[in-house]
Design an enzyme around this catalytic site. Structure first.
Site, mmCIF file in Angstrom:
data_model
loop_
_atom_site.group_PDB
_atom_site.id
_atom_site.type_symbol
_atom_site.label_atom_id
_atom_site.label_comp_id
_atom_site.label_asym_id
_atom_site.label_seq_id
_atom_site.Cartn_x
_atom_site.Cartn_y
_atom_site.Cartn_z
ATOM 1 N N ASP A 77 0.834 -1.211 0.000
ATOM 2 C CA ASP A 77 0.000 0.000 0.000
ATOM 3 C C ASP A 77 0.866 1.257 0.000
ATOM 4 O O ASP A 77 1.850 1.330 0.747
ATOM 5 C CB ASP A 77 -0.840 0.010 1.288
ATOM 6 C CG ASP A 77 -2.318 0.190 1.017
ATOM 7 O OD1 ASP A 77 -2.685 0.516 -0.128
ATOM 8 O OD2 ASP A 77 -3.101 -0.005 1.971
ATOM 9 N N GLU A 82 -14.557 -0.784 -1.398
ATOM 10 C CA GLU A 82 -14.730 -0.856 0.060
ATOM 11 C C GLU A 82 -16.054 -0.210 0.477
ATOM 12 O O GLU A 82 -16.337 0.937 0.112
ATOM 13 C CB GLU A 82 -13.548 -0.168 0.777
ATOM 14 C CG GLU A 82 -13.697 -0.242 2.297
ATOM 15 C CD GLU A 82 -12.407 -0.038 3.075
ATOM 16 O OE1 GLU A 82 -11.329 0.051 2.470
ATOM 17 O OE2 GLU A 82 -12.504 0.024 4.322
HETATM 18 O O1 KIV Z 1 -5.112 -1.177 4.112
HETATM 19 C C1 KIV Z 1 -5.854 -2.147 3.907
HETATM 20 O O2 KIV Z 1 -5.749 -3.190 4.562
HETATM 21 C C2 KIV Z 1 -6.851 -2.024 2.863
HETATM 22 C C3 KIV Z 1 -7.848 -3.149 2.748
HETATM 23 C C4 KIV Z 1 -8.826 -3.050 3.834
HETATM 24 C C5 KIV Z 1 -8.462 -3.184 1.414
HETATM 25 O O3 KIV Z 1 -6.871 -1.089 2.164
#
Ligand code: KIV
Length: 292
Positions: free
Chosen positions: A107, A206
Site C-alpha cells: 500500500d 470498500e
Molecule cells: O489497508 C488495507 O488493509 C486495505 C484493505 C482493507 C483493502 O486497504
C-alpha cells in the site's frame, strides 16, 4: 513420427486455480487477469510480518496486501493516516521474505502519492525496489487516475481502491457506506472506469452497496476485490486480524461485514495466562527444559 488427431492429442494441463493451484512460482498480475476470464473467485488477506504471511502462503492465499491498515492492526494508531512510507517498506519487505507463492501488494500510505504522478512514481519505485513487492495499491478513482497511469506505464502494476477510502477518514468523519443514491452511484461508476482505463489490474471496492458492487463487477474487465461490498465481487479481502478474531473492537462491536474464522485473541490470551501461571507456580521450566 506420430501425428496426433485432435482426439488423441495429449490433454492440455488444466489452468491452475489462483487458490488451490499447485504452482510454487509467484502469482503475477497475468494470473489475476486469467482468473477474471475464467470467472474464478479468489481470496486476499492483509499481512504485516513474515511469520503470519508464511502461514497464509502455506494456506494457499494467492494475494496478500501489506495494507496501511497496519496503522490500526499492527502499529497501534487509531487510523491509517500516520503510517509512513518507511514503515510500509519495512513491513512489506518482511512479508515478501516470508512468502514464496503469493503476489504481494504494498500500500502507498497517505501523503506518499497525493501530490501527483511524480511523487507516486518515486514512492512506488521505493516500495518495489526496497521491499520487493509485485504491485502497489493506492486510494482514489478519477482523482488518482494520472498517478495510476504513470506507474503502469513505468512497469509497476497497480491495484486501485474506490468506495470508502480510509485515508480520507477526516473528510468523511466516519466510515459511511458508499454509492447510496443516484449521484453517488454514478460517481462510483466513473471512479471504477477511470482506474480501469488508467491501467489498474484490479480494484478494491470498500463498503459499497452490494447492488452497485455487482454492477461494477459486471461492467469492468479487471477484477473487483470486495470488502463490505457483497458477494458478487470477483475477490474478497479482509484484514487478517479481523478474519482470525484477533482484533479488539471498541465495545466488542464487530462490523457487520467481518466474519471471524477463528478466536485468536482468546487463544493467545489463554496461552499467555497458562505460561504466566506455570512461571509463578514453578511448573515452568521443568527438568526437560533445562541444560546441565
Ligand atoms: O489497508 C488495507 O488493509 C486495505 C484493505 C482493507 C483493502 O486497504
Amino acid at each position: 513420427m506420430t501425428l496426433h488427431t485432435p482426439a488423441q492429442a495429449p490433454a492440455k494441463p488444466e489452468q491452475p486455480g489462483l487458490y488451490g493451484g499447485k504452482s510454487s512460482r509467484r502469482i503475477t498480475v497475468r494470473d489475476i487477469a486469467a482468473a477474471k476470464r475464467r470467472g474464478e473467485k479468489w481470496p486476499m488477506l492483509t499481512a504485516y510480518d513474515a511469520m503470519t504471511a508464511s502461514v497464509f502462503d502455506d494456506a494457499g492465499i494467492p494475494v496478500m496486501l501489506v495494507g496501511d491498515s497496519a496503522g490500526n492492526a499492527h502499529l497501534g494508531y487509531d487510523s491509517t493516516v500516520p503510517v509512513t512510507l518507511d514503515q510500509m517498506t519495512m513491513l512489506a519487505a518482511a512479508v515478501v521474505r516470508g512468502t514464496r507463492r503469493a503476489l504481494i501488494v504494498g500500500d502507498l500510505p497517505f501523503g506518499s502519492y497525493q501530490e501527483g504522478p511524480i511523487q507516486a512514481l518515486r514512492s512506488a519505485t521505493h516500495l518495489v525496489k526496497e521491499a520487493g513487492v509485485g504491485a502497489v495499491k493506492l486510494e482514489g478513482g478519477e482523482r488518482s487516475a494520472d498517478q495510476i497511469r504513470l506507474l503502469v506505464e513505468s512497469g509497476i502494476p497497480v491495484m486501485a481502491h474506490v468506495g470508502l477510502t480510509p485515508q480520507s477518514v477526516h473528510a468523511y468523519g466516519g466510515h459511511p457506506v458508499q454509492g447510496r443514491g443516484e449521484e453517488a452511484a454514478q460517481q462510483l461508476l466513473r471512479d471504477a472506469k477511470a482506474v480501469q482505463d488508467a491501467g489498474a489490474f484490479a480494484v478494491v471496492l470498500e463498503l459499497v452497496t452490494a447492488e452497485l458492487a455487482a454492477e461494477v463487477t459486471r461492467i469492468l474487465h479487471i477484477p473487483t476485490v470486495g470488502i463490505g461490498s457483497g458477494a458478487e465481487c470477483d475477490a474478497q479481502v479482509l484484514v487478517w486480524t479481523d478474519m482470525a478474531g484477533m482484533t479488539d473492537w471498541p465495545g466488542g462491536r464487530t462490523p457487520r461485514f467481518v466474519k471471524q474464522y477463528g478466536q485468536l485473541r482468546e487463544a493467545l490470551g489463554d496461552a499467555a495466562r497458562a505460561f504466566a501461571e506455570d512461571v509463578v507456580g514453578g511448573a515452568y521450566p521443568a527438568e526437560e527444559h533445562a541444560f546441565h
